[in-house]
Design an enzyme around this catalytic site. Structure first.
Site, PDB file in Angstrom:
ATOM      1  N   ARG A   1       2.161 -14.099  -1.546  1.00  0.00           N
ATOM      2  CA  ARG A   1       1.191 -13.080  -1.101  1.00  0.00           C
ATOM      3  C   ARG A   1      -0.139 -13.739  -0.740  1.00  0.00           C
ATOM      4  NH1 ARG A   1       0.329  -9.571  -5.885  1.00  0.00           N
ATOM      5  NH2 ARG A   1       1.439 -11.084  -7.155  1.00  0.00           N
TER       6      ARG A   1
ATOM      7  N   SER B   1      -3.441  -6.315  -4.185  1.00  0.00           N
ATOM      8  CA  SER B   1      -2.104  -6.797  -4.552  1.00  0.00           C
ATOM      9  C   SER B   1      -1.397  -7.470  -3.386  1.00  0.00           C
ATOM     10  CB  SER B   1      -1.236  -5.629  -5.041  1.00  0.00           C
ATOM     11  OG  SER B   1      -1.748  -5.109  -6.238  1.00  0.00           O
TER      12      SER B   1
ATOM     13  N   GLU C   1       0.586   5.940   3.312  1.00  0.00           N
ATOM     14  CA  GLU C   1       1.488   5.015   3.998  1.00  0.00           C
ATOM     15  C   GLU C   1       1.992   5.598   5.315  1.00  0.00           C
ATOM     16  OE1 GLU C   1       1.949   6.013   0.862  1.00  0.00           O
ATOM     17  OE2 GLU C   1       1.374   4.230  -0.272  1.00  0.00           O
TER      18      GLU C   1
ATOM     19  N   HIS D   1       6.196  -7.277  -2.783  1.00  0.00           N
ATOM     20  CA  HIS D   1       6.866  -6.634  -3.929  1.00  0.00           C
ATOM     21  C   HIS D   1       8.267  -6.118  -3.598  1.00  0.00           C
ATOM     22  CE1 HIS D   1       2.698  -6.901  -5.125  1.00  0.00           C
ATOM     23  NE2 HIS D   1       2.979  -6.542  -6.356  1.00  0.00           N
TER      24      HIS D   1
ATOM     25  N   ASP E   1       6.955  -2.949 -13.542  1.00  0.00           N
ATOM     26  CA  ASP E   1       6.760  -1.605 -12.975  1.00  0.00           C
ATOM     27  C   ASP E   1       8.046  -0.778 -12.977  1.00  0.00           C
ATOM     28  OD1 ASP E   1       4.083  -1.688 -12.608  1.00  0.00           O
ATOM     29  OD2 ASP E   1       4.140  -2.118 -10.460  1.00  0.00           O
TER      30      ASP E   1
END
Lengths: 279, 313
Positions: free
Chosen positions: B9, B36, B57, B108, B116
């Site tokens: 990332r 993130s 989104e 992710h 999570d």
């Protein structure tokens, strides 16, 4: 641009020409959505023949105003407006929904004058937000117009876009809601919940105007006022579903169905012709 | 192995900053996850070309399409579960169908998201995105490859889906990326492991251990999942006759399925798929989860031994 009586008459006549094409195209294709196309005829007439800065000979002109038909099923009226304005030959309109035609059931990229593919509802305002943001980034003064259906604004994506537009103070974005009060499954309860519509948009940071969406002068004036807002503006255009064809008016039956037979087809053309003579 | 670990990332964020200087029409969008996904790095350097739309989104994908239509190269980032799942229809209608110049870079991916849990562990995205006409799908194996892939998609017109993983990855590639081509990381004659993303390192570890047991393993990094390198799949199948695929994704509709299609239509061979076996994941440390679901080197070794056994019968 002043709105003289000649211009008003011209815009009204173009609306009837759009209506005639909506009937011919959907009847010829034995499919399509006449109801919500007929309700938006005056709006499209004003946008394409008075309001927008466009060049049919140069559809990709970088300085052009952009139009997004978020209620993509009104494609017959949209294609008719584009063809009458000169983006492509009017003859081509009868290829609507036929195999290998450019004129897909719902607007598709590749048709001159079509900015983005639409059809799955609720997305066009987001696309408009992107175009308006790009104009701000590039210090360009083109405007973005998005035509939404009132059933369509039941989609959550519309309100995401509404928030985003006011966050970025997109005063170059104008949404028009074709408020014909009937959707595919007729008059749903959600349609009532949408009221009061201007207050909802105002609460989301927009500048709302409510007009009769079949009155070309009111549409022209509302657009003028919308452009004076320092934030995104929405024009709630009260319309009649199926406007101009008596048996199609105020019914969900012709939301997604063309004239059923030759008799219905002829009645529709006759009524539109009578309206033309009255103008 | 003595590998250097790096966050893919972060490599993405750094590359965006670099590209921001190269392309003044490059715009980056995020939906409240920029710290993130690391797009915040771009936002800090180029605030006027960075839009954090908030938790939207769907709106992000439509807005990306509008910006692209107006001449921008658009990167849109979120977690894979939201980018490919939540906004699927917006990606389909406004990006894939009109071939919008939008690069969806989803971080992710897979169960390696970890703690999570299943709600955030996207194991269907490769299938969803590969099923879209016009969409091209890339899953880089390490940060070196991430840098090359991001630079490639920025210069290549049209829609891409790039899937990144959350954990740091060892730098196992030289960073050379050729779109549409798999890369032989290790030659072998008995069996081929075709892997993507976080799984490539485990494929290499498995091959090293299998060597000691006398199994000569070929390892292919299949970073372009669509269009997949059909020729290489057939070539390697002709050589080894046994293929094990490995992905941090459902065995349905991912790398394993694509390889199965190519083999079935061209060169039927033994095949075993390592991946999530059509089940949702759960919370846990990412490496514990990969071990639990058989997605680490041990799981791959078990699959290789099984394919050696069944193919011998």
């Amino acid at each position: 641009m002043d709105l003289n009586p000649e211009k008003v008459r011209e815009l009204k006549l173009i609306a009837t020409r759009i209506r005639e094409w909506v009937i011919r195209m959907t009847y010829n294709a034995s499919s399509g959505h006449p109801g919500g196309s007929l309700s938006s005829a005056e709006i499209l007439s004003v946008l394409y023949f008075h309001e927008m800065r466009i060049d049919p000979k140069n559809p990709e002109w970088p300085e052009r105003d952009c139009f997004v038909l978020s209620k993509g099923h009104a494609s017959p009226a949209f294609y008719a407006a584009l063809a009458i304005r000169g983006f492509f030959p009017e003859d081509e309109l009868l290829t609507f929904r036929k195999i290998k035609s450019r004129l897909q059931g719902h607007p598709s990229l590749g048709i001159p004058g079509v900015e983005i593919s639409t059809g799955s509802l609720g997305q066009g305002l987001s696309v408009g937000v992107g175009m308006a943001l790009a104009a701000k980034m590039d210090s360009k003064n083109y405007r973005v117009y998005v035509l939404l259906g009132d059933g369509e604004i039941e989609e959550g994506n519309v309100w995401e876009a509404a928030m985003c537009a006011s966050t970025h103070k997109l005063d170059n974005l104008i949404a028009i809601v074709d408020r014909n009060r009937i959707q595919l499954d007729d008059y749903t309860n959600t349609m009532e919940i949408l009221d009061p519509l201007p207050e909802k948009w105002r609460a989301f940071g927009w500048c709302p105007f409510v007009i009769n969406g079949h009155n070309v002068e009111e549409i022209v004036n509302a657009l003028q006022n919308a452009k004076k807002c320092d934030r995104p503006a929405v024009i709630i255009a009260n319309t009649i579903k199926g406007k101009g064809v008596s048996y199609m008016e105020n019914t969900a039956k012709y939301h997604g169905k063309p004239p059923e037979n030759e008799e219905e087809f002829k009645i529709a053309l006759k009524e539109i012709e009578e309206e033309r003579r009255r103008i | 192995m003595n590998w250097k670990y790096e966050s893919p990332r972060k490599a993405y964020g750094e590359t965006l900053v670099e590209l921001g200087n190269k392309y003044d029409n490059l715009v980056v969008l995020d939906a409240d996850l920029s710290t993130s996904t690391k797009t915040a790095m771009f936002g800090k350097k180029y605030p006027e070309r960075f839009i954090n739309v908030g938790l939207q989104e769907q709106n992000m994908m439509g807005t990306a399409a509008g910006l692209a239509r107006s001449g921008k190269i658009v990167f849109a980032s979120s977690f894979a579960v939201f980018a490919a799942g939540r906004a699927y229809d917006q990606v389909r209608q406004s990006i894939a169908y009109p071939k919008s110049n939008v690069k969806i870079v989803a971080t992710h991916g897979g169960v390696s998201v970890g703690e999570d849990g299943a709600s955030h562990q996207m194991i269907e995205d490769i299938g969803l995105m590969s099923g879209l006409p016009n969409m091209r799908v890339i899953v880089p194996a390490d940060s070196n490859e991430v840098r090359s892939v991001i630079k490639f998609v920025a210069k290549e017109y049209g829609p891409f889906y790039v899937r990144l993983t959350r954990p740091a990855l060892p730098n196992i590639t030289d960073g050379e990326f050729e779109f549409g081509k798999g890369k032989i990381m290790r030659d072998g004659g008995d069996v081929t492991i075709m892997a993507i993303g976080i799984e490539v390192q485990y494929a290499l570890l498995a091959a090293e251990k299998l060597k000691k047991e006398g199994i000569d393993t070929e390892v292919i990094n299949m970073s372009t999942v669509k269009p997949i390198d059909k020729d290489l799949i057939i070539k390697s199948a002709r050589k080894t006759g046994r293929i094990v695929t490995a992905e941090d994704h459902n065995i349905y509709n991912g790398l394993g399925s694509r390889v199965a299609e190519i083999l079935a239509e061209n060169h039927p061979s033994w095949l075993l798929r390592v991946g999530m076996r059509d089940m949702f994941g759960m919370s846990g440390k990412w490496d514990e989860l990969l071990h639990y679901y058989g997605l680490d080197d041990e799981g791959i070794i078990r699959a290789v031994k099984k394919i050696m056994e069944v193919s011998r019968r």
